[in-house]
Write an enzyme that holds these catalytic residues in place. Structure first.
Site, PDB file in Angstrom:
ATOM      1  N   SER A 105       0.831  -1.204   0.000  1.00 46.92           N
ATOM      2  CA  SER A 105       0.000   0.000   0.000  1.00 46.92           C
ATOM      3  C   SER A 105       0.866   1.254   0.000  1.00 46.92           C
ATOM      4  O   SER A 105       1.604   1.526   0.945  1.00 46.92           O
ATOM      5  CB  SER A 105      -0.920   0.011   1.221  1.00 46.92           C
ATOM      6  OG  SER A 105      -1.459   1.309   1.366  1.00 46.92           O
ATOM      7  N   HIS A 137      -1.075  -1.402  -4.283  1.00 48.51           N
ATOM      8  CA  HIS A 137      -2.369  -0.988  -3.724  1.00 48.51           C
ATOM      9  C   HIS A 137      -2.359   0.535  -3.557  1.00 48.51           C
ATOM     10  O   HIS A 137      -1.487   1.092  -2.893  1.00 48.51           O
ATOM     11  CB  HIS A 137      -2.570  -1.686  -2.385  1.00 48.51           C
ATOM     12  CG  HIS A 137      -3.904  -1.456  -1.757  1.00 48.51           C
ATOM     13  ND1 HIS A 137      -5.048  -2.131  -2.137  1.00 48.51           N
ATOM     14  CD2 HIS A 137      -4.291  -0.614  -0.764  1.00 48.51           C
ATOM     15  CE1 HIS A 137      -6.068  -1.729  -1.401  1.00 48.51           C
ATOM     16  NE2 HIS A 137      -5.640  -0.802  -0.557  1.00 48.51           N
ATOM     17  N   ASP A 145      -4.431   3.767  -2.370  1.00 52.57           N
ATOM     18  CA  ASP A 145      -5.555   4.196  -1.539  1.00 52.57           C
ATOM     19  C   ASP A 145      -5.951   5.630  -1.863  1.00 52.57           C
ATOM     20  O   ASP A 145      -5.207   6.567  -1.581  1.00 52.57           O
ATOM     21  CB  ASP A 145      -5.163   4.137  -0.059  1.00 52.57           C
ATOM     22  CG  ASP A 145      -5.061   2.712   0.442  1.00 52.57           C
ATOM     23  OD1 ASP A 145      -6.049   1.975   0.325  1.00 52.57           O
ATOM     24  OD2 ASP A 145      -3.983   2.340   0.944  1.00 52.57           O
ATOM     25  N   MET A 186      -8.432   8.658  -1.022  1.00 53.24           N
ATOM     26  CA  MET A 186      -9.351   9.114   0.034  1.00 53.24           C
ATOM     27  C   MET A 186      -9.797  10.544  -0.244  1.00 53.24           C
ATOM     28  O   MET A 186      -8.987  11.361  -0.679  1.00 53.24           O
ATOM     29  CB  MET A 186      -8.633   9.099   1.382  1.00 53.24           C
ATOM     30  CG  MET A 186      -8.026   7.772   1.741  1.00 53.24           C
ATOM     31  SD  MET A 186      -7.213   7.894   3.331  1.00 53.24           S
ATOM     32  CE  MET A 186      -6.541   6.243   3.470  1.00 53.24           C
ATOM     33  N   HIS A 197      -7.948   1.448  -4.593  1.00 52.52           N
ATOM     34  CA  HIS A 197      -8.958   1.310  -3.530  1.00 52.52           C
ATOM     35  C   HIS A 197      -9.597   2.681  -3.307  1.00 52.52           C
ATOM     36  O   HIS A 197      -8.991   3.552  -2.689  1.00 52.52           O
ATOM     37  CB  HIS A 197      -8.236   0.801  -2.261  1.00 52.52           C
ATOM     38  CG  HIS A 197      -9.121   0.657  -1.065  1.00 52.52           C
ATOM     39  ND1 HIS A 197      -8.621   0.411   0.199  1.00 52.52           N
ATOM     40  CD2 HIS A 197     -10.473   0.704  -0.920  1.00 52.52           C
ATOM     41  CE1 HIS A 197      -9.621   0.323   1.060  1.00 52.52           C
ATOM     42  NE2 HIS A 197     -10.751   0.506   0.412  1.00 52.52           N
ATOM     43  N   MET A 221     -11.736   5.074  -1.519  1.00 56.46           N
ATOM     44  CA  MET A 221     -12.471   5.373  -0.284  1.00 56.46           C
ATOM     45  C   MET A 221     -13.063   6.757  -0.484  1.00 56.46           C
ATOM     46  O   MET A 221     -12.650   7.744   0.126  1.00 56.46           O
ATOM     47  CB  MET A 221     -11.521   5.323   0.916  1.00 56.46           C
ATOM     48  CG  MET A 221     -11.158   3.902   1.306  1.00 56.46           C
ATOM     49  SD  MET A 221      -9.734   3.831   2.384  1.00 56.46           S
ATOM     50  CE  MET A 221      -8.428   3.836   1.175  1.00 56.46           C
ATOM     51  N   MET A 261     -12.076  -5.237   4.795  1.00 58.79           N
ATOM     52  CA  MET A 261     -11.246  -4.339   5.598  1.00 58.79           C
ATOM     53  C   MET A 261     -11.029  -4.949   6.978  1.00 58.79           C
ATOM     54  O   MET A 261     -11.978  -5.354   7.646  1.00 58.79           O
ATOM     55  CB  MET A 261     -11.923  -2.975   5.764  1.00 58.79           C
ATOM     56  CG  MET A 261     -11.998  -2.101   4.517  1.00 58.79           C
ATOM     57  SD  MET A 261     -10.431  -1.721   3.736  1.00 58.79           S
ATOM     58  CE  MET A 261      -9.519  -0.902   5.042  1.00 58.79           C
ATOM     59  N   PHE A 301      -6.836   5.321   7.488  1.00 60.47           N
ATOM     60  CA  PHE A 301      -5.442   5.558   7.893  1.00 60.47           C
ATOM     61  C   PHE A 301      -4.642   4.265   7.826  1.00 60.47           C
ATOM     62  O   PHE A 301      -5.184   3.185   8.112  1.00 60.47           O
ATOM     63  CB  PHE A 301      -5.379   6.103   9.326  1.00 60.47           C
ATOM     64  CG  PHE A 301      -6.130   7.394   9.494  1.00 60.47           C
ATOM     65  CD1 PHE A 301      -5.550   8.610   9.127  1.00 60.47           C
ATOM     66  CD2 PHE A 301      -7.433   7.392   9.970  1.00 60.47           C
ATOM     67  CE1 PHE A 301      -6.261   9.792   9.247  1.00 60.47           C
ATOM     68  CE2 PHE A 301      -8.150   8.577  10.101  1.00 60.47           C
ATOM     69  CZ  PHE A 301      -7.562   9.785   9.740  1.00 60.47           C
ATOM     70  N   ASP A 359      -7.199  -6.028   3.896  1.00 61.42           N
ATOM     71  CA  ASP A 359      -6.488  -4.750   3.959  1.00 61.42           C
ATOM     72  C   ASP A 359      -6.549  -4.153   5.364  1.00 61.42           C
ATOM     73  O   ASP A 359      -7.634  -3.890   5.885  1.00 61.42           O
ATOM     74  CB  ASP A 359      -7.155  -3.792   2.953  1.00 61.42           C
ATOM     75  CG  ASP A 359      -6.465  -2.434   2.846  1.00 61.42           C
ATOM     76  OD1 ASP A 359      -5.385  -2.252   3.441  1.00 61.42           O
ATOM     77  OD2 ASP A 359      -7.033  -1.564   2.153  1.00 61.42           O
ATOM     78  N   GLY A 360      -5.354  -3.930   5.945  1.00 58.86           N
ATOM     79  CA  GLY A 360      -5.262  -3.229   7.221  1.00 58.86           C
ATOM     80  C   GLY A 360      -4.593  -4.039   8.307  1.00 58.86           C
ATOM     81  O   GLY A 360      -5.087  -5.091   8.718  1.00 58.86           O
TER      82      GLY A 360
END
Ligand code: DX5
Ligand code: ZN
Length: 229
Positions: free
Chosen positions: A8, A33, A35, A37, A66, A68, A137, A143, A175-176
């Site tokens: 990520s 990956h 992200d 946001m 991804h 968000m 998730m 975050f 993820d996470g």
């Protein structure tokens, strides 16, 4: 290779982004990956199309974007055009998931649907014959660097069992909070694609970190083979 690592970008050092991406690719990470946001669907803001356009020139990895963001359908074409190979949206962010999936496919990308930790797994069942992947998730989105929520194991298992029962060829991405301590358990629960930010970019060297994931993947593949023999 059966399992896939998706480093990520959120945890990378943006001063030397191109170099860090190359390191992940050379060490065996097939996906990247990304992200995105918007400060609305999640509290934070990250990056968008210009960054993806720019890094597309340095990487041949599968760009796993991804989203968000609220109302993602507005931007699907643009993300696909700037280099996304796969686009994940959140079920919680849309009113008509079928429409979003159709837009992603029309734009030439693979479609994936994601659920936050509080959304029941059954809510993705109606879409499983239409998507290529589901992203579970294992932290609240927004975050990097948060601890893995152990409740995710049962959710991954539930989805894996359902997909196997129905014979659906859908990948499960998690993820996470993934790292060398829990990656084997995440795979044993049923994951195919493991996202990792901090565990790839924030400690030791990137190639060493990626290699540790690759080693775990090989071990799990071996176990899987043995259990079928
Ligand atoms: C969180 C993001 C994740 C995050 C993962 O909202 O979707 O992809 O970057 O970071 P780590 O691996 O540090 O938990
Ligand atoms: Zn993510």
């Amino acid at each position: 290779m059966r399992y896939i690592l998706a480093p990520s970008l959120l945890a990378a050092d943006f001063n030397i982004l191109g170099q860090q991406i190359r390191e992940t690719e050379e060490a065996g990470a097939e996906y990247l990956h990304i992200d995105v946001m918007d400060g609305i669907f999640v509290p934070s803001i990250s990056f968008g199309m210009p960054l993806i356009t720019s890094i597309r020139k340095t990487s041949r990895q599968f760009f796993d974007v991804h989203l968000m963001i609220a109302d993602p359908v507005r931007y699907i074409r643009e993300f696909a055009d700037c280099g996304a190979d796969g686009i994940t949206f959140h079920l919680e962010a849309v009113e008509d998931a079928d429409k979003v999936i159709a837009h992603i496919h029309k734009a030439g990308a693979r479609a994936s649907i994601s659920i936050k930790p509080g959304t029941p797994v059954e809510e993705v069942y109606p879409y499983l014959s239409k998507v290529e992947m589901v992203l579970i998730m294992s932290v609240e989105p927004g975050f990097g660097g948060q601890p893995f929520m152990p409740e995710a194991y049962e959710r991954i298992r539930q989805l894996r069992n359902y997909l196997d029962e129905k014979g659906l060829p859908v990948k499960i991405e998690v993820d996470g909070g993934l790292g060398k301590k829990n990656v084997r358990d995440v795979i044993a629960a049923g994951a195919d694609v493991c996202v990792a930010g901090s565990a790839v970019f924030k400690k030791r060297s990137i190639s060493e970190n990626v290699s540790q994931f690759m080693k775990a993947f090989r071990e799990m593949e071996e176990l899987h083979r043995e259990s079928f023999e």
